[in-house]
Write an enzyme that holds these catalytic residues in place. Structure first.
Site, short mmCIF file in Angstrom:
data_model
loop_
_atom_site.label_atom_id
_atom_site.label_comp_id
_atom_site.label_asym_id
_atom_site.label_seq_id
_atom_site.Cartn_x
_atom_site.Cartn_y
_atom_site.Cartn_z
N CYS A 154 0.85 -1.19 0.00
CA CYS A 154 0.00 0.00 0.00
C CYS A 154 0.89 1.25 0.00
O CYS A 154 1.58 1.52 -0.97
CB CYS A 154 -0.97 -0.04 1.17
SG CYS A 154 -2.19 1.28 1.18
N ASP A 196 -9.38 -3.14 -7.02
CA ASP A 196 -8.85 -2.20 -6.03
C ASP A 196 -9.56 -0.87 -6.17
O ASP A 196 -9.45 -0.20 -7.19
CB ASP A 196 -7.34 -2.03 -6.25
CG ASP A 196 -6.64 -1.31 -5.11
OD1 ASP A 196 -7.27 -0.42 -4.50
OD2 ASP A 196 -5.47 -1.63 -4.85
N HIS A 199 -7.94 -4.32 -2.92
CA HIS A 199 -6.76 -3.75 -2.28
C HIS A 199 -6.45 -4.56 -1.02
O HIS A 199 -7.34 -5.03 -0.34
CB HIS A 199 -7.05 -2.29 -1.91
CG HIS A 199 -5.86 -1.53 -1.46
ND1 HIS A 199 -4.95 -0.96 -2.33
CD2 HIS A 199 -5.40 -1.23 -0.21
CE1 HIS A 199 -4.01 -0.34 -1.65
NE2 HIS A 199 -4.25 -0.49 -0.36
#
Length: 278
Positions: free
Chosen positions: A157, A214, A246
């Site tokens: 991330c 995502d 995600h």
């Protein structure tokens, strides 16, 4: 007096114990890797204005270990990131995750994600991160039996974006693997470049692992990045897993997808082996 002046810049003096408040409750499918046969725990990395804490894991015996920098999500170096370091160490690596937000605040004790972003993450300069990672590489070579001629980096991330950027910053990195890191964004004083900006001139091979569903990283930005990478010669690639959200490696959260996570993990290890981080 000098030491006191230096220390005031270091807000977080030790790592989080357990999982960050913002990610609780923890999923029942969470993966836990023990430290049997390992040397694992917190260390201190000397930096220009003091020191930052980091989590280090490596085999308990031996030396000259291939080295992997593990870059955190926005939740800091909490239990999930520490466990990933232990997973690498079980495979013979020195894995080290420096706390990238040490000067800005302790995100592990914040329960609201927006508070984490506004009060801490948004105030972290890329230049600081690059410098701290340089210091971590130096420490690994001098103080932790790391072979930094076999140097890899992986991040998740927030750390996925940093993985791309550090691979451009430090061409001595052998290979990188970026997990769902943002690729396109607005240039600011603290974050002047995004992966899309460095892609054409990148020389380090980076593998991007992204989810097709995502909601934070649109598929069109992934395609933009692929096109930009083709303009260069780094041999970087991006894998886009269909219908995958995600954070699909985050086994402590509902976004975890076991099949994709295991496939991506194996692809990461193969990528590191291919490019001399093994």
């Amino acid at each position: 007096m000098k030491d006191l002046t230096r220390r005031k810049f270091i807000i977080v003096s030790s790592l989080a114990a357990g999982f960050a408040l913002a990610v609780r409750p923890i999923s029942a499918q969470v993966i836990t890797t023990d430290s049997k046969g390992l040397m694992a725990g917190e260390v201190k990395i000397p930096i220009a204005d003091g020191e930052i804490p980091a989590y280090r894991a490596m085999p308990a015996t031996g030396e000259n270990f291939p080295t992997v920098l593990v870059i955190q999500e926005i939740f800091g170096v909490h239990e999930h990131i520490q466990d990933i370091c232990r997973r690498f160490a079980k495979l013979g690596y020195l894995a080290i995750a420096p706390e990238m937000f040490a000067r800005q605040g302790d995100v592990s004790q914040m329960s609201d994600i927006q508070e984490i972003v506004s009060k801490v993450v948004s105030k972290v300069p890329d230049s600081q991160v690059m410098s701290d990672l340089d210091a971590t590489v130096k420490w690994a070579a001098q103080s932790s039996k790391g072979n930094t001629k076999e140097l890899g980096i992986t991040g998740f991330c927030w750390g996925g974006r940093i993985t791309w950027l550090y691979a451009a910053h430090n061409p001595s990195v052998n290979a990188g693997v970026a997990w769902y890191g943002r690729l396109v964004g607005e240039s600011t004083a603290l974050t002047p470049k995004y992966p899309i900006d460095i892609a054409p001139n990148l020389t380090v091979p980076v593998l991007g692992l992204y989810g097709g569903s995502d909601d934070l990283i649109p598929n069109d930005t992934v395609e933009q990045m692929r096109k930009a990478l083709k303009a260069g010669s780094s041999n970087s690639e991006i894998i886009l897993y269909p219908d995958t959200p995600h954070g699909f490696l985050a086994d402590y959260r509902p976004t975890y997808r076991q099949e994709q996570a295991e496939d991506a993990w194996n692809k990461m290890l193969a990528w590191f082996q291919k490019y001399g981080v093994a």
